[in-house]
Design a protein around this motif. Sequence first.
Motif, PDB file in Angstrom:
ATOM      1  N   ASN A  10       0.812  -1.213   0.000  1.00  0.00           N
ATOM      2  CA  ASN A  10       0.000   0.000   0.000  1.00  0.00           C
ATOM      3  C   ASN A  10       0.850   1.270   0.000  1.00  0.00           C
ATOM      4  N   ILE A  11       2.157   1.108   0.082  1.00  0.00           N
ATOM      5  CA  ILE A  11       3.079   2.252   0.114  1.00  0.00           C
ATOM      6  C   ILE A  11       3.892   2.286  -1.172  1.00  0.00           C
ATOM      7  N   THR A  12       3.971   3.457  -1.788  1.00  0.00           N
ATOM      8  CA  THR A  12       4.891   3.656  -2.907  1.00  0.00           C
ATOM      9  C   THR A  12       6.257   3.946  -2.301  1.00  0.00           C
ATOM     10  N   PHE A  13       7.139   2.957  -2.348  1.00  0.00           N
ATOM     11  CA  PHE A  13       8.409   3.028  -1.623  1.00  0.00           C
ATOM     12  C   PHE A  13       9.514   3.559  -2.526  1.00  0.00           C
ATOM     13  N   LEU A  14       9.896   4.806  -2.302  1.00  0.00           N
ATOM     14  CA  LEU A  14      10.936   5.458  -3.100  1.00  0.00           C
ATOM     15  C   LEU A  14      12.108   5.890  -2.230  1.00  0.00           C
ATOM     16  N   ASN A  15      12.364   5.107  -1.169  1.00  0.00           N
ATOM     17  CA  ASN A  15      13.415   5.481  -0.219  1.00  0.00           C
ATOM     18  C   ASN A  15      14.320   4.307   0.128  1.00  0.00           C
ATOM     19  N   LEU A 369       4.240   9.617  -7.667  1.00  0.00           N
ATOM     20  CA  LEU A 369       4.883  10.765  -7.033  1.00  0.00           C
ATOM     21  C   LEU A 369       4.589  12.048  -7.808  1.00  0.00           C
ATOM     22  N   TYR A 370       4.698  11.969  -9.120  1.00  0.00           N
ATOM     23  CA  TYR A 370       4.480  13.144  -9.966  1.00  0.00           C
ATOM     24  C   TYR A 370       3.066  13.710  -9.773  1.00  0.00           C
ATOM     25  N   LYS A 371       2.077  12.827  -9.778  1.00  0.00           N
ATOM     26  CA  LYS A 371       0.692  13.261  -9.620  1.00  0.00           C
ATOM     27  C   LYS A 371       0.457  13.844  -8.221  1.00  0.00           C
ATOM     28  N   ALA A 372       1.096  13.247  -7.212  1.00  0.00           N
ATOM     29  CA  ALA A 372       0.954  13.770  -5.846  1.00  0.00           C
ATOM     30  C   ALA A 372       1.529  15.176  -5.739  1.00  0.00           C
ATOM     31  N   LEU A 373       2.685  15.389  -6.352  1.00  0.00           N
ATOM     32  CA  LEU A 373       3.295  16.722  -6.322  1.00  0.00           C
ATOM     33  C   LEU A 373       2.440  17.733  -7.089  1.00  0.00           C
ATOM     34  N   GLN A 374       1.873  17.314  -8.200  1.00  0.00           N
ATOM     35  CA  GLN A 374       0.959  18.193  -8.931  1.00  0.00           C
ATOM     36  C   GLN A 374      -0.193  18.631  -8.031  1.00  0.00           C
ATOM     37  N   ASP A 375      -0.747  17.684  -7.297  1.00  0.00           N
ATOM     38  CA  ASP A 375      -1.876  17.973  -6.422  1.00  0.00           C
ATOM     39  C   ASP A 375      -1.464  18.898  -5.278  1.00  0.00           C
ATOM     40  N   ILE A 376      -0.294  18.655  -4.708  1.00  0.00           N
ATOM     41  CA  ILE A 376       0.191  19.495  -3.601  1.00  0.00           C
ATOM     42  C   ILE A 376       0.425  20.928  -4.085  1.00  0.00           C
ATOM     43  N   ILE A 377       1.007  21.052  -5.255  1.00  0.00           N
ATOM     44  CA  ILE A 377       1.246  22.391  -5.820  1.00  0.00           C
ATOM     45  C   ILE A 377      -0.082  23.122  -6.044  1.00  0.00           C
TER      46      ILE A 377
END
Length: 385
Positions: A10-15, A369-377
């Motif tokens: 359930n986690i997008t793991f990028l770390n 990640l890209y879509k999440a950043l778009q939404d946050i912006i």
Amino acid sequence: MKSQFFLDKNITFLNHGSFGACPKPVFEEYQRLQLELETEPVYFMQKSLVGYLKTARERLSKFIGCDATDLFFTPNPTFAINIVMRSLKLQPGDEILTTNHEYGAMDRTWNFYCKKSGAKYIRQNISLPIVSKEQILEEFWKGYNSKTKVIFINQISSATALIFPVKEICDKAQELGLITIVDGAHVPGHIDLNIQDLNPDYYTGTLHKWMLAPKGSSFLYVKKEFQNDLEPLVVSWGYESDAPGESQFLDYHQYQGTNDVSAYLCTPKVIDFLSENNWTEKSRACKQIVLDNYQRFCDLLNTKPICPITTAFLGQMASVPVRTKKPAELKELLYDKYKIQIPVMPINGEIYLRYSINAYNSQEDLDVLYKALQDIIATTDLIEV
């Protein structure tokens, strides 16, 4: 490959870069060794352990390009550098030359040492954006003077994810008669490593990051001429041993009392896993994903790359500059709302969003990640564009 890891689906793991991730076959070997220890702890500790450690060192030494008697296992690179630091005999005014891209725990370690010894820790500025390897070398050596005695440098920086020209730095340091200490925490299993070719005096690397070992598995390599000068961080049975082993170096540092070192002993299984799964090719594919997406994220965040977008400077992770006054809140929002595990890292007055790509990742993870950043912006004031 995602099914080979225990990571939460359930986690997008990028770390991956922070603590790694251990595949199931390696973790099963880890538990098997722990069970063997608990089944007959006395026999394991007094009989089996020495042979297991020797086998693990021999396999690791071939993988990283050095002699098996020139390294021992440590829980992490911070532990390793503490050993080296406490064995240096620097005088007040002597200087340790480093960069302003080093790992925070290492900076703290050297600051501690300098307060005790009177030596000075010189964090030479390496300016961003990087334009060439020659720029790094020129700026780094501007920090050198007659008081410089030690070079300390990371081969891949943590916060900025940059690959540094360590081979060239070690070569010149040797010509100048300087002690060279390399922090290669992010290197084994990530980029090619041949320690004998690099020719440092001391080298530490992590196995539980990009080599996929269980947590708490690293090593310290020491050139033979410095081995007898290295004091144990913890004095135990190996010091002035009644039953000396193959070298004082290993006696002093390899065994330090009752401790579960099963993570170290998994090293042969780790290397087998990498070989059986063609990890060189998988790593190459991951690096390509990193390169293909870097400019895309810079464009989204209206920032610029901090280096040329090539494998000379970037491996399986990249740090994208992001303008935010609230990095901790941004990291929490990405995790709590969007279920993305990714560090937002401050260093030298700048903030970076660092994504790591390993074989269990795909382009889809970066799209999330890209879509999440778009939404946050679009919906918050956390990111300035």
